[in-house]
Each structure stands twice: as structure tokens, then as C-alpha cells.
Design an enzyme around this catalytic site. Sequence first.
Site, PDB file in Angstrom:
ATOM      1  N   HIS A 350       2.077 -32.406  11.179  1.00 16.62           N
ATOM      2  CA  HIS A 350       1.112 -33.407  10.720  1.00 16.62           C
ATOM      3  C   HIS A 350      -0.248 -33.207  11.391  1.00 16.62           C
ATOM      4  O   HIS A 350      -0.910 -34.172  11.787  1.00 16.62           O
ATOM      5  CB  HIS A 350       1.637 -34.826  11.010  1.00 16.62           C
ATOM      6  CG  HIS A 350       2.834 -35.187  10.191  1.00 16.62           C
ATOM      7  ND1 HIS A 350       3.595 -36.310  10.420  1.00 16.62           N
ATOM      8  CD2 HIS A 350       3.400 -34.564   9.123  1.00 16.62           C
ATOM      9  CE1 HIS A 350       4.580 -36.360   9.534  1.00 16.62           C
ATOM     10  NE2 HIS A 350       4.485 -35.309   8.741  1.00 16.62           N
TER      11      HIS A 350
HETATM   12  C1  LIG Z   1       6.760 -26.980   7.195  1.00 16.31           C
HETATM   13  C2  LIG Z   1       5.960 -28.211   6.803  1.00 16.31           C
HETATM   14  C3  LIG Z   1       6.621 -29.325   6.323  1.00 16.31           C
HETATM   15  C4  LIG Z   1       5.908 -30.473   5.977  1.00 16.31           C
HETATM   16  N1  LIG Z   1       6.583 -31.549   5.475  1.00 16.31           N
HETATM   17  C5  LIG Z   1       5.891 -32.637   5.090  1.00 16.31           C
HETATM   18  C6  LIG Z   1       6.548 -33.752   4.505  1.00 16.31           C
HETATM   19  O1  LIG Z   1       7.764 -33.749   4.322  1.00 16.31           O
HETATM   20  N2  LIG Z   1       5.799 -34.832   4.144  1.00 16.31           N
HETATM   21  C7  LIG Z   1       4.450 -34.878   4.338  1.00 16.31           C
HETATM   22  O2  LIG Z   1       3.816 -35.879   3.998  1.00 16.31           O
HETATM   23  N3  LIG Z   1       3.803 -33.833   4.898  1.00 16.31           N
HETATM   24  C8  LIG Z   1       4.482 -32.725   5.261  1.00 16.31           C
HETATM   25  N4  LIG Z   1       3.823 -31.660   5.813  1.00 16.31           N
HETATM   26  C9  LIG Z   1       2.379 -31.803   6.053  1.00 16.31           C
HETATM   27  C10 LIG Z   1       1.544 -31.527   4.814  1.00 16.31           C
HETATM   28  O3  LIG Z   1       2.029 -30.381   4.148  1.00 16.31           O
HETATM   29  C11 LIG Z   1       0.095 -31.321   5.260  1.00 16.31           C
HETATM   30  O4  LIG Z   1      -0.370 -32.466   5.929  1.00 16.31           O
HETATM   31  C12 LIG Z   1      -0.818 -31.042   4.072  1.00 16.31           C
HETATM   32  O5  LIG Z   1      -0.381 -29.924   3.333  1.00 16.31           O
HETATM   33  C13 LIG Z   1      -2.216 -30.797   4.587  1.00 16.31           C
HETATM   34  O6  LIG Z   1      -3.017 -30.378   3.513  1.00 16.31           O
HETATM   35  P1  LIG Z   1      -4.330 -29.554   3.765  1.00 16.31           P
HETATM   36  O7  LIG Z   1      -4.969 -29.362   2.442  1.00 16.31           O
HETATM   37  O8  LIG Z   1      -5.108 -30.193   4.848  1.00 16.31           O
HETATM   38  O9  LIG Z   1      -3.858 -28.143   4.349  1.00 16.31           O
HETATM   39  P2  LIG Z   1      -2.874 -27.065   3.741  1.00 16.31           P
HETATM   40  O10 LIG Z   1      -1.868 -27.688   2.843  1.00 16.31           O
HETATM   41  O11 LIG Z   1      -2.401 -26.274   4.913  1.00 16.31           O
HETATM   42  O12 LIG Z   1      -3.805 -26.166   2.806  1.00 16.31           O
HETATM   43  C14 LIG Z   1      -4.729 -25.261   3.340  1.00 16.31           C
HETATM   44  C15 LIG Z   1      -4.764 -24.042   2.446  1.00 16.31           C
HETATM   45  O13 LIG Z   1      -5.838 -23.210   2.833  1.00 16.31           O
HETATM   46  C16 LIG Z   1      -5.410 -21.873   2.847  1.00 16.31           C
HETATM   47  N5  LIG Z   1      -6.263 -21.137   3.791  1.00 16.31           N
HETATM   48  C17 LIG Z   1      -6.387 -21.324   5.126  1.00 16.31           C
HETATM   49  N6  LIG Z   1      -7.283 -20.456   5.637  1.00 16.31           N
HETATM   50  C18 LIG Z   1      -7.741 -19.715   4.596  1.00 16.31           C
HETATM   51  C19 LIG Z   1      -8.675 -18.631   4.487  1.00 16.31           C
HETATM   52  N7  LIG Z   1      -9.327 -18.146   5.548  1.00 16.31           N
HETATM   53  N8  LIG Z   1      -8.874 -18.090   3.263  1.00 16.31           N
HETATM   54  C20 LIG Z   1      -8.222 -18.570   2.165  1.00 16.31           C
HETATM   55  N9  LIG Z   1      -7.334 -19.590   2.214  1.00 16.31           N
HETATM   56  C21 LIG Z   1      -7.097 -20.143   3.417  1.00 16.31           C
HETATM   57  C22 LIG Z   1      -3.960 -21.953   3.282  1.00 16.31           C
HETATM   58  O14 LIG Z   1      -3.261 -20.797   2.880  1.00 16.31           O
HETATM   59  C23 LIG Z   1      -3.492 -23.198   2.551  1.00 16.31           C
HETATM   60  O15 LIG Z   1      -3.062 -22.883   1.248  1.00 16.31           O
HETATM   61  C24 LIG Z   1       4.506 -30.493   6.139  1.00 16.31           C
HETATM   62  C25 LIG Z   1       3.837 -29.361   6.612  1.00 16.31           C
HETATM   63  C26 LIG Z   1       4.556 -28.223   6.932  1.00 16.31           C
HETATM   64  C27 LIG Z   1       3.811 -27.002   7.431  1.00 16.31           C
END
Ligand SMILES: Cc1cc2nc3c(=O)[nH]c(=O)nc-3n(C[C@H](O)[C@H](O)[C@H](O)COP(=O)(O)OP(=O)(O)OC[C@H]3O[C@@H](n4cnc5c(N)ncnc54)[C@H](O)[C@@H]3O)c2cc1C
Length: 407
Positions: A350
Site C-alpha cells: 500500500h
Molecule cells: C502484490 C500486490 C497486491 C495488492 N493487492 C491489493 C489489494 O488486494 N487491494 C488493494 O486495494 N490494493 C492492492 N494492492 C495495491 C494497489 O495495487 C496499488 O495501490 C495501486 O495499483 C496503485 O496504483 P498506481 O497507479 O499508483 O501504481 P501502479 O498500479 O503500480 O501503476 C504504475 C504503473 O507505472 C508503470 N511504470 C512505472 N515506472 C515506469 C516507467 N519508467 N516507464 C513506464 N512505465 C512505468 C508500472 O509498470 C505500472 O504499470 C496490491 C499491490 C501489489 C503490488
Amino acid sequence: GYEDVLPYFRKSEDNDTFEGRYHGKGGPMGVSKPAAPLPICEAYFKAAQALGIPFNSDVTGAVQEGAAYYQLTQKNARRASTAMAFLHPNRSRPNLTVKLRANVRRIIVEAGRAMGVEMMDGTRIAAEQEVILSAGAIGSPRLLQLSGIGPADHLQDLGIEVALDQPQVGSNLQDHLDLYCIAEVSGPHTYDRFAKPHLSVLAGLQYLITRKGPVASSLFETGGFWYADPDARSPDLQFHLGLGTGIEAGVAAMPEGGVTLNSCYLRPRSRGTVRLASSDPAMAPLIDPNYCADPYDREMSIRGLKLTQEILGQDALSGFIKAERLPGPDVRTDDEYFDFICQHSKTSHHCAGTCAMGPDGTAVVTPRLRFNGINGLRVADASIMPRVVSSNTNAPTIMIGEKAADM
Ligand SMILES: Cc1cc2nc3c(=O)[nH]c(=O)nc-3n(C[C@H](O)[C@H](O)[C@H](O)COP(=O)(O)OP(=O)(O)OC[C@H]3O[C@@H](n4cnc5c(N)ncnc54)[C@H](O)[C@@H]3O)c2cc1C
């Protein structure tokens, strides 16, 4: 405020159970009740009730406290990822191009304006209006620092030209630290039994035919919210009942199988960092979550862990549980509990807070997600949360995306 963002939570949902003030139907993201609970889940609710923790049919509704089944981002017993929900149905839109395996090396900043991005292979993509950074609570501060936006002294140490000295980029890292209590079960009461190859095959067949069984389960679909601090304004502990053991790295599976009850303290005061190990964009960043640096977090975490032990020790679960194995009877004093936490805890995944939004110019982004000090740049992901939410982070991050799209 809450009322401003509530419509965005509703908008994203296609909820198979609830609809109303807190839930939506017809949105892109499948949200479903668990497809495969087991009798031990109901016994867990009774155990919680014996300790004064009521059953709550919807912890994402009007009241958060209580023991509950979680809803899952599933549609037809299949994981509903944001890619499946939001991107796939819109692939043919003329204003959307999805590039796979395309890593951004840096954001191009000229004269204080984000002009576009440079990819790892050196190609450049120019922004017509804005660059919207959405690389996550680890990826966004990493990319910003690789682009010369971050604490000047750190960037200079690595030989990166400073485009903007912003010490808050990569600071303020927060996460929920998961602590777990594991008990051995007295029979085939959890999904551990499906670790045997022939039963795994059966489970696969069951899923294909009925869309039920262990393959349809997230394994952590039961849990709830309660209080470490009884005076907290809303629950500050979260539980996840894991329908098995050996799920967590470093914990051996038990011969009879087991059950896991995780707890995490939801409002940590400790703050960590995301920094660069080098100016090489292929290198992983340095992530220091700094868990439990604040003694208050330790105390609250230990309270949560003790509560999970109490729940699993209730009579209501005695027909399912043979004995507690972790932390086990040797962990008694608070120092021993803390040692146990240091050895056995793990991230809840998280991470948040590393490009925090705020009302004044010192914050990384404004309330409209504009980057303070760089024109033509916004951040829209979990990194903008000033404080990590007191729950899971996926739905709030989707809300941030929906709200950003409206901006
Ligand atoms: C194993 C796991 C289990 C989880 N389980 C839950 C759950 O059950 N319930 C819940 O509510 N939350 C869960 N979470 C948390 C939730 O997935 C995250 O809070 C959420 O995905 C955050 O979204 P975000 O867009 O901030 O980042 P992310 O979803 O991480 O998206 C960021 C994206 O940017 C891309 N990226 C990063 N750097 C670069 C770059 N330099 N160039 C191109 N692309 C790039 C990454 O590949 C990724 O696709 C879990 C997370 C993980 C890792």
C-alpha cells in the site's frame, strides 16, 4: 473532501451486490462478493463477535468497523485489473495509444516546462499539452529524480543535473506493515489442502466448470477493521484472514495446513523514502519504508498482532484450529513481539505519499495535481496521497485517476 470524491468511487464500480450512496453499478470495474468462502470464515466472524467486534455486511459502506467479507475487484470470478476494465474496452479510441514494454527513461524538462518523455531506447514522445505521470508511489518519484526533479543534494551526489530542487519528491513514503498470526488447522478447513498436485488439477477443473473453489478465491477475502487506539476517530487496524499458510514468504507450510490472520496498523506515523541508487535508469531504486521508526507505530502494531492471537484463540474457532504456531507461546514481552515483527512482517503493498498533494507551494503537487515548479506536468497515482488511506489503496487510486481525468 470525501463528498467531492465519493461520486468517483461509485463511477468506477460495477458492483454485483450493493448500489446506492457508497456503491455503483454499470461502471468499468467489476466489484464482487467472494466466490468461494469456507466455513472457517463464518467461525472467524463468531470469534470476532465474542470479542465485541460486530459483523459488518459492508465495510466499504456507511460504517467501516467490524468483521466482514471483503469485496474483490473480480468480474465473473476473474480478476478485474485496471488494464482490463479501463484500457481494453477503449483500445480503438483515436486518442489512445498503448505501448507495451515501453519504459520511460526520463521526463524532458526545458525552461521549467515538461515537454514530453524520453524512452529507454532514446525515442522521444512530445507532449501537446501536458505530461501526466502515473508510475506509482515507487515509480513516479524514481522517474522524477532520474529527470533531475528531487532533492538537489541527492541528485548532485549521483551526477544528475538538477532541473528542480524539490526535497519532498521521494520523501513521505508510507505503507501498511502486515503482521501475521498463523495457526495450524485440525483438518482440511482451508485451501492449503489444494497444494497437492492432484487436488490442484481438480481445483482447476472445478473453476472451469463452476467458477467456484480455490481458483476463484483471492485467499484473503475475509477480514475487517477495528481499533488499536480505542479513541481513534475511525478504525486504525485492518485484518485479513488468509485461507492457508505458506502464502507469506519464509513461513513453511504445515503438514495439516493452516490459517493466517494478518493485521496492519492503518495510520503509521513513520515516514520512509524512495531514492536512486545511481543515475542509471536501469537500476532499481533504493526503497526505505522505515517501518515502525516511530514508537507509536510499534505499540499500535503490537496491539493489532495481539488481537489477532485473541481472535484465533476463541472457542468459536476451536473446531478448526489445532494450535497457534506464529508468533507462538515463546513471544511474550513487547520486546519479543517487536523482534517477531522485525523477522516476520511484510509490506501490504500500500505504498503512497511520495509526491504528496498539498495546498501550499512546498507540496509536490497542487490539489489539481499540477506539479509545483514545473509547468505542463501532473501526477495522478497513489504517490499524491498526503497520508496513506486507512484501508486498501487500489480503489482510492482509481478514484484519483477518475478525478484527474475530469480535471
Ligand atoms: C502484490 C500486490 C497486491 C495488492 N493487492 C491489493 C489489494 O488486494 N487491494 C488493494 O486495494 N490494493 C492492492 N494492492 C495495491 C494497489 O495495487 C496499488 O495501490 C495501486 O495499483 C496503485 O496504483 P498506481 O497507479 O499508483 O501504481 P501502479 O498500479 O503500480 O501503476 C504504475 C504503473 O507505472 C508503470 N511504470 C512505472 N515506472 C515506469 C516507467 N519508467 N516507464 C513506464 N512505465 C512505468 C508500472 O509498470 C505500472 O504499470 C496490491 C499491490 C501489489 C503490488
